[in-house]
Enzyme design. Structure first.
Site, mmCIF file in Angstrom:
data_model
loop_
_atom_site.group_PDB
_atom_site.id
_atom_site.type_symbol
_atom_site.label_atom_id
_atom_site.label_comp_id
_atom_site.label_asym_id
_atom_site.label_seq_id
_atom_site.Cartn_x
_atom_site.Cartn_y
_atom_site.Cartn_z
ATOM 1 N N HIS A 110 45.521 36.900 49.088
ATOM 2 C CA HIS A 110 45.532 38.338 49.360
ATOM 3 C C HIS A 110 44.712 38.715 50.584
ATOM 4 O O HIS A 110 45.005 39.722 51.239
ATOM 5 C CB HIS A 110 45.029 39.113 48.137
ATOM 6 C CG HIS A 110 46.079 39.333 47.100
ATOM 7 N ND1 HIS A 110 46.507 38.336 46.256
ATOM 8 C CD2 HIS A 110 46.821 40.430 46.793
ATOM 9 C CE1 HIS A 110 47.459 38.808 45.465
ATOM 10 N NE2 HIS A 110 47.660 40.078 45.778
ATOM 11 N N ASP A 134 43.209 40.722 39.552
ATOM 12 C CA ASP A 134 44.457 41.492 39.679
ATOM 13 C C ASP A 134 45.649 40.633 39.261
ATOM 14 O O ASP A 134 46.755 40.771 39.795
ATOM 15 C CB ASP A 134 44.640 42.018 41.101
ATOM 16 C CG ASP A 134 45.643 43.183 41.183
ATOM 17 O OD1 ASP A 134 45.942 43.770 40.128
ATOM 18 O OD2 ASP A 134 46.129 43.468 42.285
ATOM 19 N N ALA A 152 53.768 39.088 45.584
ATOM 20 C CA ALA A 152 54.260 39.821 44.416
ATOM 21 C C ALA A 152 53.174 39.937 43.359
ATOM 22 O O ALA A 152 53.443 39.976 42.165
ATOM 23 C CB ALA A 152 55.487 39.123 43.845
ATOM 24 N N HIS A 163 40.721 46.762 45.071
ATOM 25 C CA HIS A 163 41.209 45.627 45.874
ATOM 26 C C HIS A 163 41.290 45.976 47.362
ATOM 27 O O HIS A 163 42.358 45.954 47.978
ATOM 28 C CB HIS A 163 42.521 45.051 45.352
ATOM 29 C CG HIS A 163 43.651 46.003 45.101
ATOM 30 N ND1 HIS A 163 44.084 46.923 46.033
ATOM 31 C CD2 HIS A 163 44.475 46.148 44.029
ATOM 32 C CE1 HIS A 163 45.102 47.600 45.547
ATOM 33 N NE2 HIS A 163 45.363 47.145 44.330
ATOM 34 N N GLU A 198 45.694 52.347 36.821
ATOM 35 C CA GLU A 198 45.914 52.229 38.262
ATOM 36 C C GLU A 198 47.198 52.973 38.616
ATOM 37 O O GLU A 198 48.287 52.430 38.551
ATOM 38 C CB GLU A 198 46.016 50.758 38.662
ATOM 39 C CG GLU A 198 46.122 50.546 40.159
ATOM 40 C CD GLU A 198 46.423 49.110 40.540
ATOM 41 O OE1 GLU A 198 46.395 48.806 41.742
ATOM 42 O OE2 GLU A 198 46.700 48.288 39.632
ATOM 43 N N ASN A 221 43.897 45.279 50.505
ATOM 44 C CA ASN A 221 45.278 45.161 50.033
ATOM 45 C C ASN A 221 45.773 46.536 49.605
ATOM 46 O O ASN A 221 44.989 47.460 49.451
ATOM 47 C CB ASN A 221 45.370 44.163 48.877
ATOM 48 C CG ASN A 221 44.988 42.765 49.311
ATOM 49 O OD1 ASN A 221 43.974 42.218 48.879
ATOM 50 N ND2 ASN A 221 45.786 42.172 50.180
ATOM 51 N N GLY A 222 47.087 46.666 49.414
ATOM 52 C CA GLY A 222 47.656 47.979 49.137
ATOM 53 C C GLY A 222 47.482 48.879 50.348
ATOM 54 O O GLY A 222 46.941 49.984 50.254
ATOM 55 N N ARG A 262 43.440 50.674 65.287
ATOM 56 C CA ARG A 262 42.245 49.838 65.413
ATOM 57 C C ARG A 262 41.043 50.538 64.780
ATOM 58 O O ARG A 262 40.278 49.935 64.041
ATOM 59 C CB ARG A 262 41.998 49.535 66.895
ATOM 60 C CG ARG A 262 40.830 48.613 67.136
ATOM 61 C CD ARG A 262 40.728 48.254 68.607
ATOM 62 N NE ARG A 262 40.717 49.462 69.445
ATOM 63 C CZ ARG A 262 40.603 49.433 70.762
ATOM 64 N NH1 ARG A 262 40.527 48.268 71.390
ATOM 65 N NH2 ARG A 262 40.594 50.551 71.462
#
Length: 391
Positions: free
Chosen positions: A243, A265, A303, A208, A119, A211-212, A219
Site C-alpha cells: 500500500h 486493513d 483490491a 490509512h 468507515e 491511501n484512499g 505538489r
C-alpha cells in the site's frame, strides 16, 4: 500463570505473572535461552475480514465474527475493531447487529472486540479518494441515520472515518466527539481549511494515510501534507509492503513519529491461498504469491490488504528501517492511547493480561507468533512449541 520472554523495546528478559485476567507482576530475570519476544497483545483498528470471513458481505453472520476473531488471535492480535464500510443503511445495520450479537454470545469475541469501526458512508465520492467504496451509497452525514446504527450496534461504534468536506461534516464531527467516539479523517479530498476545522471540531486521527487518495496530487499544498503536518492528528498506516512504497512509509513515519499507528486493513481474502476469487466489493480479485491483492483485470490496482498485523510489523521493520520496539509500540500502546483503551497496550501490573509471544530473527525476515494470551488464558499456541509455565 507465568510467561517468560524478552521485551521488544528494551531487550530485557522478564517473567510476567497473571491472575484473574490481570497482570500481577513484570519481573526482570537473567538472560534465558530459547525464549520468545513478548509484548502486549497487538491491537488492530481496521479489520474488514480475514480467512474467508467478511464483515462486508451481503449478510454478516456470527460465524464471520467468530472466524475473524480466531484468525486474529492466531496472528497475535488480541484486540481489534471489526470495520463496516459504505453500503445501504440496511446492510450496515445488519452487519452492526450481527457483530453486537456475537460480542454478547461469545466470551472470546466480547473480550477481543471493544468496539466497531464505521468507515463510511460519509466519504468523498471522487474517484481515487473514494477507493473501493461503492459510489452509489456515498452520502452526506445524517445524525438520525447514525443514531439508528449506533443503537443497532449496542452502542459499540467507537471509531468513525469521515471526509470532512461533506456537507454537514464539521458539526457531525463535533457531535461524534462529544459522544466519546473517536473521529478519523479518511477517503477525503479536503482542503487545508476543512482539515483544520475538522481537528478543531474533535477529529484526532487519519485513516490509512497515503491511501484512499488521487493517484496524482498537486505538489503542495495537498491533503496528505496537511494531515502529516497537523500535530492534532494521529495517523494509521498500512505497512504491508504494497500500500505504501518503502520510502513513502519511512518519510510518513518520521513525520508522525510517536503518533504513527499500524493497521492491517485486511479483507476476507487474507490468510487464503494464492489464486483468483470473487469479491463482493469491486471486481474479481487475485491474491498473488507475494501477498499482494489486486483486481483480476489489472494487477496494478490494489483490491485491499491480504495481510494481518504480524506481517505488517515485520514489513515495517524491514522496509522503513524502524526498530522492532517502535513497530510494536505502533501496534499496542499507540492505538490503545488514541482509542482510550486504558487497560490495554502496556505490560504493567493492573493491566489486562493480553500478551503476544513471538519470534523475530535479528537478521529480519518473517515474524512467527508462538502464543497469544487473552485475559490471562492461552487462546493460541503453536502446537510445535510451548512456552508458558504453569504456576
Amino acid at each position: 500463570m507465568k510467561w517468560k520472554g524478552r521485551l521488544a523495546d528494551t531487550g530485557t528478559y522478564v517473567e510476567i505473572t497473571a491472575e484473574e485476567s490481570v497482570i500481577r507482576s513484570v519481573t526482570e530475570i537473567g538472560e534465558q535461552e530459547n525464549v520468545p519476544w513478548i509484548s502486549p497483545g497487538w491491537i488492530d483498528l481496521q479489520v474488514n475480514g480475514f480467512a474467508g470471513f467478511d464483515f462486508n458481505g451481503e449478510v454478516t453472520t456470527a460465524e464471520d465474527v467468530i472466524g475473524v476473531t480466531n484468525a486474529m488471535l492466531a496472528r497475535g492480535v488480541t484486540t481489534y475493531l471489526p470495520t463496516v464500510i459504505t453500503g445501504s443503511s440496511r446492510r450496515i445495520s445488519q452487519a452492526l447487529t450481527a457483530i453486537a450479537e456475537a460480542c454478547d454470545s461469545s466470551e472470546m469475541v466480547g473480550a477481543c472486540v471493544p468496539g466497531i469501526h464505521l468507515e463510511g458512508p460519509y466519504l468523498s465520492e471522487e474517484d481515487g479518494p473514494r477507493g473501493a467504496h461503492d459510489k452509489a451509497y456515498i452520502r452526506n452525514p445524517d445524525w438520525t441515520e447514525f443514531a439508528e446504527w449506533q443503537a443497532a450496534s449496542g452502542n459499540r461504534i467507537r471509531l468513525v472515518t469521515i471526509a470532512p468536506e461533506r456537507d454537514g461534516a464539521i458539526p457531525f464531527i463535533g457531535k461524534l466527539a462529544e459522544s466519546g467516539i473517536v473521529v478519523s479523517l479518511g477517503h477525503t479530498q479536503a482542503t487545508t481549511e476543512q482539515i483544520e476545522a475538522a481537528v478543531q471540531a474533535g477529529a484526532v486521527l487519519s485513516t490509512h494515510l497515503g491511501n484512499g487518495s488521487h493517484p496524482m496530487l498537486p505538489r503542495h499544498p495537498n491533503y496528505m501534507w496537511d494531515q502529516l503536518a497537523n500535530d492534532g492528528l494521529w495517523a494509521t498506516f498500512i505497512p504491508d509492503g504494497h500500500h505504501l512504497a518503502p520510502n513513502v512509509l519511512k518519510a510518513m513515519l518520521r513525520a508522525k513519529r510517536e503518533k504513527a499507528i499500524f493497521v492491517s486493513d485486511c479483507v476476507k481474502f487474507g490468510g487464503m491461498p494464492p489464486g483468483r476469487y470473487e469479491s463482493n466489493i469491486g471486481s474479481d480479485v487475485e491474491l498473488h504469491s507475494n501477498g499482494r491483492l489486486t483486481t483480476a483485470a489489472n494487477p496494478d490496482i490494489l483490491a485491499g490488504s491480504a495481510q494481518s498485523l504480524d506481517w505488517g510489523i515485520a514489513a515495517a521493520v524491514q522496509l522503513a528501517g524502524i526498530s522492532l520496539g517502535e513497530a510494536i509500540e505502533a501496534s499496542t500502546i499507540r492505538p490503545a492511547t488514541v482509542m482510550g483503551f486504558s487497560r490495554l497496550g502496556r505490560l504493567a501490573a493492573g493491566m489486562a493480561a493480553n500478551l503476544t509471544l513471538f519470534d523475530y530473527p535479528a537478521s529480519g525476515g518473517k515474524l512467527h507468533v508462538r502464543e497469544t494470551v487473552l485475559n490471562g488464558k492461552t487462546v493460541y499456541l503453536d502446537s510445535r512449541r510451548n512456552h508458558h509455565i504453569d504456576g
